[in-house]
Design a protein around this motif. Structure first.
Motif, mmCIF file in Angstrom:
data_model
loop_
_atom_site.group_PDB
_atom_site.id
_atom_site.type_symbol
_atom_site.label_atom_id
_atom_site.label_comp_id
_atom_site.label_asym_id
_atom_site.label_seq_id
_atom_site.Cartn_x
_atom_site.Cartn_y
_atom_site.Cartn_z
ATOM 1 N N CYS A 126 -34.243 -44.184 -23.462
ATOM 2 C CA CYS A 126 -33.274 -44.800 -22.556
ATOM 3 C C CYS A 126 -33.371 -46.327 -22.621
ATOM 4 O O CYS A 126 -32.357 -47.024 -22.513
ATOM 5 C CB CYS A 126 -33.497 -44.301 -21.142
ATOM 6 S SG CYS A 126 -33.059 -42.579 -20.924
ATOM 7 N N SER A 129 -25.710 -48.771 -17.931
ATOM 8 C CA SER A 129 -25.977 -48.062 -16.671
ATOM 9 C C SER A 129 -26.505 -46.663 -16.926
ATOM 10 O O SER A 129 -27.410 -46.197 -16.225
ATOM 11 C CB SER A 129 -24.707 -47.997 -15.838
ATOM 12 O OG SER A 129 -24.237 -49.291 -15.590
ATOM 13 N N PHE A 168 -30.035 -45.317 -15.608
ATOM 14 C CA PHE A 168 -30.146 -44.106 -14.801
ATOM 15 C C PHE A 168 -31.144 -43.137 -15.441
ATOM 16 O O PHE A 168 -32.007 -42.572 -14.747
ATOM 17 C CB PHE A 168 -28.774 -43.456 -14.663
ATOM 18 C CG PHE A 168 -28.779 -42.212 -13.842
ATOM 19 C CD1 PHE A 168 -28.961 -42.270 -12.482
ATOM 20 C CD2 PHE A 168 -28.608 -40.977 -14.437
ATOM 21 C CE1 PHE A 168 -28.968 -41.126 -11.723
ATOM 22 C CE2 PHE A 168 -28.614 -39.827 -13.688
ATOM 23 C CZ PHE A 168 -28.797 -39.901 -12.327
ATOM 24 N N ARG A 201 -33.841 -39.381 -7.168
ATOM 25 C CA ARG A 201 -32.631 -39.269 -7.991
ATOM 26 C C ARG A 201 -31.385 -39.788 -7.287
ATOM 27 O O ARG A 201 -30.624 -40.543 -7.896
ATOM 28 C CB ARG A 201 -32.459 -37.823 -8.425
ATOM 29 C CG ARG A 201 -33.047 -37.596 -9.784
ATOM 30 C CD ARG A 201 -33.126 -36.141 -10.118
ATOM 31 N NE ARG A 201 -34.480 -35.808 -10.503
ATOM 32 C CZ ARG A 201 -34.986 -34.598 -10.454
ATOM 33 N NH1 ARG A 201 -34.256 -33.610 -9.997
ATOM 34 N NH2 ARG A 201 -36.210 -34.375 -10.839
ATOM 35 N N VAL A 237 -34.610 -41.608 -13.868
ATOM 36 C CA VAL A 237 -34.619 -40.200 -13.480
ATOM 37 C C VAL A 237 -35.570 -39.374 -14.329
ATOM 38 O O VAL A 237 -36.289 -38.528 -13.807
ATOM 39 C CB VAL A 237 -33.181 -39.649 -13.561
ATOM 40 C CG1 VAL A 237 -33.195 -38.139 -13.567
ATOM 41 C CG2 VAL A 237 -32.378 -40.143 -12.383
ATOM 42 N N ALA A 277 -31.639 -43.475 -7.388
ATOM 43 C CA ALA A 277 -31.367 -44.011 -8.726
ATOM 44 C C ALA A 277 -29.868 -44.055 -8.979
ATOM 45 O O ALA A 277 -29.339 -45.052 -9.481
ATOM 46 C CB ALA A 277 -32.064 -43.156 -9.781
ATOM 47 N N ALA A 278 -29.166 -42.969 -8.608
ATOM 48 C CA ALA A 278 -27.719 -42.933 -8.821
ATOM 49 C C ALA A 278 -27.030 -44.032 -8.025
ATOM 50 O O ALA A 278 -26.163 -44.755 -8.550
ATOM 51 C CB ALA A 278 -27.170 -41.565 -8.415
ATOM 52 N N VAL A 295 -27.744 -47.455 -9.584
ATOM 53 C CA VAL A 295 -27.048 -47.684 -10.846
ATOM 54 C C VAL A 295 -25.565 -47.922 -10.611
ATOM 55 O O VAL A 295 -24.963 -48.817 -11.219
ATOM 56 C CB VAL A 295 -27.297 -46.492 -11.796
ATOM 57 C CG1 VAL A 295 -26.305 -46.497 -12.935
ATOM 58 C CG2 VAL A 295 -28.699 -46.546 -12.338
#
Lengths: 101, 249
Positions: A35, A17, A21, B105, A25, B108-109, B112
């Motif tokens: 990553c 994860s 992420f 962002r 990002v 994305a958080a 995830v």
């Protein structure tokens, strides 16, 4: 005897994860690539853990092949990055919108 | 994932300690890869994670894979990463304030976290192991780990092994084709980029052209103006590169 496989699987899921992420990002292409390596390693850890849990050496063989594919992927990916940077120095992933038709 | 807490009692203290320390190393390295501003720091953090994963491999009796992990990943792949970082000079600070895609962002958080929750739920809830006997061989059979792995790779997985040979050759040829410089292939966008191909014979072809250009890229990128290269390349490549490399180091 090692710890139960559940702990390893949980750790691998968390690392996967974190890698996902970072891939979403970050905008530096090379860091995004790292990553991807992180996610590959999490998958490798899962394979080895299942190999131990299910008592099957096939999981470790699969990790062997994943390593080979990862090496080939890194070579080609870094080649692409070098080619992109030769055309536009300091390019981030956003600058690749020039690839739109 | 049936009992997340149960097996702790059956293991020795050393095993638990090894796992805890290695897991901490792996997690710290993984977070460092994502968080570090400088790509070189990211690469070193990735080395940390790879070593931690190698420790976990040893802990699970996968000795050969741990050695391969250290040799191939930490020894070859990371060196390749660092080489490309230094060659291209992309160790420029990333601009974190600007988001081209608004709300990327947080999205994305959220994605995830949802994915991680899904993995944990499926892991706790589902039992997909069939209990069928292993095809490739027992992992805990007598003999060294390398022998068992070699037997598996060279008998059960012989055809995939042959395919990886072809894959590696294709990768090498592909990399050479990708980074090869073709004289006529220039796009309209090249006019404002630097003179890598503008004067190919400027420095007498003594092999310093590529490295000089890399130094220029790093010098220009570290100026912090974020992007377009100026016409630094029209200077003498060798002089400019050494000067700027001293400035940036």
């Amino acid at each position: 005897m090692s710890l139960g496989g559940d702990w390893y699987l949980a750790l691998a899921a968390i690392v996967f994860s974190i890698g996902a992420f970072g891939l979403l990002v970050r905008r530096n292409i090379i860091v995004m690539f790292m990553c991807v390596e992180l996610m590959l390693n999490a998958a490798n850890l899962t394979f080895v853990t299942f190999s131990r849990m299910l008592n099957d050496i096939g999981g470790q063989s699969l990790v062997f092949f994943v390593l080979v594919v990862a090496a080939a992927e890194v070579v080609v990916g870094l080649g692409i990055i070098v080619a992109v940077h030769r055309r536009r120095a300091g390019a981030t992933a956003d600058d690749l919108h020039i690839l739109k038709g | 994932m049936t009992h997340l807490v149960g097996p702790l009692v059956a293991t020795t203290f050393v095993d638990a300690l090894t796992f805890t320390v290695a897991a901490a190393i792996v997690l710290a390295g993984a977070v460092g890869v994502v968080v570090a501003r400088n790509p070189v720091h990211s690469a070193l953090m990735l080395v940390m994670t790879l070593f931690g994963v190698a420790v976990l491999f040893v802990e699970q009796q996968a000795d050969f894979l741990a050695a391969v992990q250290v040799i191939v990943y930490a020894g070859a792949i990371i060196v390749l990463f660092l080489f490309v970082i230094m060659l291209l000079g992309v160790d420029r600070r990333e601009v974190f304030g600007r988001e081209n895609l608004r709300g990327q962002r947080p999205m994305a958080a959220i994605l995830v976290v949802l994915g991680l929750a899904g993995i944990f739920l499926l892991g706790f809830g589902a039992h997909w192991a069939t209990g069928a006997p292993s095809v490739a061989g027992r992992a805990n059979a007598a003999g060294p780990n390398v022998a068992k792995l070699g037997t598996s790779v060279f008998t059960t997985y012989l055809l995939p092994f042959e395919a990886t040979a072809a894959l590696l050759v294709i990768a090498v040829v592909g990399a050479v084709v990708l980074v090869r410089r073709t004289p006529g292939a220039r796009g309209p966008d090249d006019q404002d980029d630097a003179g890598l191909e503008e004067h190919p014979g400027a420095d007498g072809g003594d092999g310093t052209l590529a490295f000089g250009t890399g130094g220029e890229a790093s010098g220009d990128a570290d100026d912090g103006d974020g992007g377009e290269r100026g016409d630094l390349g029209h200077d003498d490549p060798a002089l400019g590169s050494t000067h700027e490399r001293k400035m940036t180091s």
